[in-house]
Design an enzyme around this catalytic site. Sequence first.
Site, mmCIF file in Angstrom:
data_model
loop_
_atom_site.group_PDB
_atom_site.id
_atom_site.type_symbol
_atom_site.label_atom_id
_atom_site.label_comp_id
_atom_site.label_asym_id
_atom_site.label_seq_id
_atom_site.Cartn_x
_atom_site.Cartn_y
_atom_site.Cartn_z
ATOM 1 N N GLU A 24 -12.940 7.446 3.761
ATOM 2 C CA GLU A 24 -12.030 8.465 3.220
ATOM 3 C C GLU A 24 -11.836 9.555 4.273
ATOM 4 O O GLU A 24 -12.782 9.977 4.916
ATOM 5 C CB GLU A 24 -12.627 9.032 1.914
ATOM 6 C CG GLU A 24 -11.940 10.244 1.333
ATOM 7 C CD GLU A 24 -10.434 10.072 1.125
ATOM 8 O OE1 GLU A 24 -9.999 9.071 0.541
ATOM 9 O OE2 GLU A 24 -9.693 10.970 1.580
ATOM 10 N N ASP A 33 -10.501 9.126 9.675
ATOM 11 C CA ASP A 33 -9.139 8.621 9.553
ATOM 12 C C ASP A 33 -9.153 7.170 10.016
ATOM 13 O O ASP A 33 -9.643 6.869 11.115
ATOM 14 C CB ASP A 33 -8.195 9.452 10.427
ATOM 15 C CG ASP A 33 -6.738 9.101 10.157
ATOM 16 O OD1 ASP A 33 -6.418 7.890 10.048
ATOM 17 O OD2 ASP A 33 -5.926 10.022 10.063
ATOM 18 N N THR A 47 -9.134 1.456 -10.301
ATOM 19 C CA THR A 47 -9.376 2.664 -9.527
ATOM 20 C C THR A 47 -8.918 3.868 -10.370
ATOM 21 O O THR A 47 -8.275 3.686 -11.403
ATOM 22 C CB THR A 47 -8.583 2.646 -8.202
ATOM 23 O OG1 THR A 47 -7.216 2.998 -8.476
ATOM 24 C CG2 THR A 47 -8.630 1.284 -7.535
ATOM 25 N N GLU A 48 -9.198 5.069 -9.882
ATOM 26 C CA GLU A 48 -8.752 6.268 -10.601
ATOM 27 C C GLU A 48 -7.226 6.262 -10.756
ATOM 28 O O GLU A 48 -6.696 6.498 -11.841
ATOM 29 C CB GLU A 48 -9.183 7.542 -9.852
ATOM 30 C CG GLU A 48 -10.563 8.056 -10.220
ATOM 31 C CD GLU A 48 -11.641 7.693 -9.201
ATOM 32 O OE1 GLU A 48 -11.355 6.904 -8.273
ATOM 33 O OE2 GLU A 48 -12.778 8.191 -9.347
ATOM 34 N N LYS A 70 8.977 8.477 4.135
ATOM 35 C CA LYS A 70 9.946 8.665 5.227
ATOM 36 C C LYS A 70 9.780 7.580 6.294
ATOM 37 O O LYS A 70 8.657 7.258 6.704
ATOM 38 C CB LYS A 70 9.742 10.032 5.890
ATOM 39 C CG LYS A 70 10.067 11.183 4.964
ATOM 40 C CD LYS A 70 10.172 12.498 5.713
ATOM 41 C CE LYS A 70 10.610 13.593 4.770
ATOM 42 N NZ LYS A 70 9.598 14.641 4.596
ATOM 43 N N GLU A 84 -13.492 -0.199 1.788
ATOM 44 C CA GLU A 84 -12.281 0.287 1.112
ATOM 45 C C GLU A 84 -11.757 1.451 1.932
ATOM 46 O O GLU A 84 -12.500 2.388 2.233
ATOM 47 C CB GLU A 84 -12.578 0.766 -0.315
ATOM 48 C CG GLU A 84 -11.304 1.207 -1.031
ATOM 49 C CD GLU A 84 -11.515 1.890 -2.391
ATOM 50 O OE1 GLU A 84 -10.542 2.004 -3.130
ATOM 51 O OE2 GLU A 84 -12.652 2.317 -2.679
ATOM 52 N N GLU A 129 -5.183 3.707 -10.508
ATOM 53 C CA GLU A 129 -4.728 2.553 -11.301
ATOM 54 C C GLU A 129 -4.775 2.871 -12.793
ATOM 55 O O GLU A 129 -3.853 2.535 -13.541
ATOM 56 C CB GLU A 129 -5.630 1.358 -10.979
ATOM 57 C CG GLU A 129 -5.237 0.074 -11.652
ATOM 58 C CD GLU A 129 -6.033 -1.098 -11.077
ATOM 59 O OE1 GLU A 129 -6.851 -0.901 -10.161
ATOM 60 O OE2 GLU A 129 -5.815 -2.223 -11.546
ATOM 61 N N ASP A 181 -1.464 5.945 0.272
ATOM 62 C CA ASP A 181 -0.343 6.896 0.308
ATOM 63 C C ASP A 181 0.922 6.187 0.794
ATOM 64 O O ASP A 181 0.886 5.471 1.795
ATOM 65 C CB ASP A 181 -0.687 8.065 1.245
ATOM 66 C CG ASP A 181 -1.887 8.862 0.741
ATOM 67 O OD1 ASP A 181 -2.073 8.930 -0.481
ATOM 68 O OD2 ASP A 181 -2.639 9.393 1.576
ATOM 69 N N ASP A 190 1.117 1.050 -7.059
ATOM 70 C CA ASP A 190 2.115 1.232 -8.128
ATOM 71 C C ASP A 190 3.501 1.377 -7.502
ATOM 72 O O ASP A 190 4.481 1.530 -8.217
ATOM 73 C CB ASP A 190 1.815 2.517 -8.904
ATOM 74 C CG ASP A 190 1.927 3.718 -7.980
ATOM 75 O OD1 ASP A 190 1.197 3.759 -6.966
ATOM 76 O OD2 ASP A 190 2.773 4.601 -8.231
#
Length: 211
Positions: free
Chosen positions: A68, A95, A191-192, A121, A43, A194, A117, A153
């Site tokens: 992460e 990363d 997920t958190e 832009k 993930e 979600e 994320d 979302d």
Amino acid sequence: MRLRNIKGSREAIASSPLVVQEPAQYKGVFQSLFHNTNPIHIEIGTGKGRFIIEQARLHPEINYLGIEKYSSVLIRALEKIKENPPANLLFIRMDAETIAEVFGPEEIARIYLNFSDPWPKDRHARRRLTSSFFLTRYSQILTLDGQVLFKTDNRPLFEFSLEQIEESGWTLDSKAYDLHHSQYMEGNIMTEYEEKFSAEGKPIYYLAAHH
Ligand code: SAM
């Protein structure tokens, strides 16, 4: 994700046995860390880890790696499992831009991207985890039948992702504009993010695709 600098998190991550240190050293041999030959699912942008921890507990036959970027977030995932860490779950603090330097060809069977994320832009489009820049790297590490599964979302990010999948020559396997009221809900792990967004009544967009 808004970040607070959590004191000592960098040191805690750097000394945790649940975090793969110097991950590029394991390129092509990640299964050796799990002492088995089970498939590896990752993930990217694992955040506080709820999704991958639950996946790992439900699927001992799969090896999981949570990736992460920030220690201050990853530390929350480690705290959740410190009493009873699943044997099939490890984390990497990195990363994802350098992912193809860390994993070998066909080393990863599935990539989960959850509430990545949006980078709204245009000049940051490449940083979106479903951009063609990232899809190219995912192709380099996925098994021949490997898939990317993406939930968000964010409608513009979802539309962008569908375009990038097509432009990159990938194949869309499934999509839903309202995951929670779709056929793909079975077995869905929240997920958190979600949980937060769906509690606000927002639809969750979902797609699965392969290279
Ligand atoms: N997946 C979690 C969820 O659904 O609750 C967290 C979502 S949060 C909006 C996105 C997470 O991805 C953040 O923790 C962020 O630090 C991480 N992230 C963003 N870009 C990343 C990258 N290039 N490599 C690794 N992690 C990244």
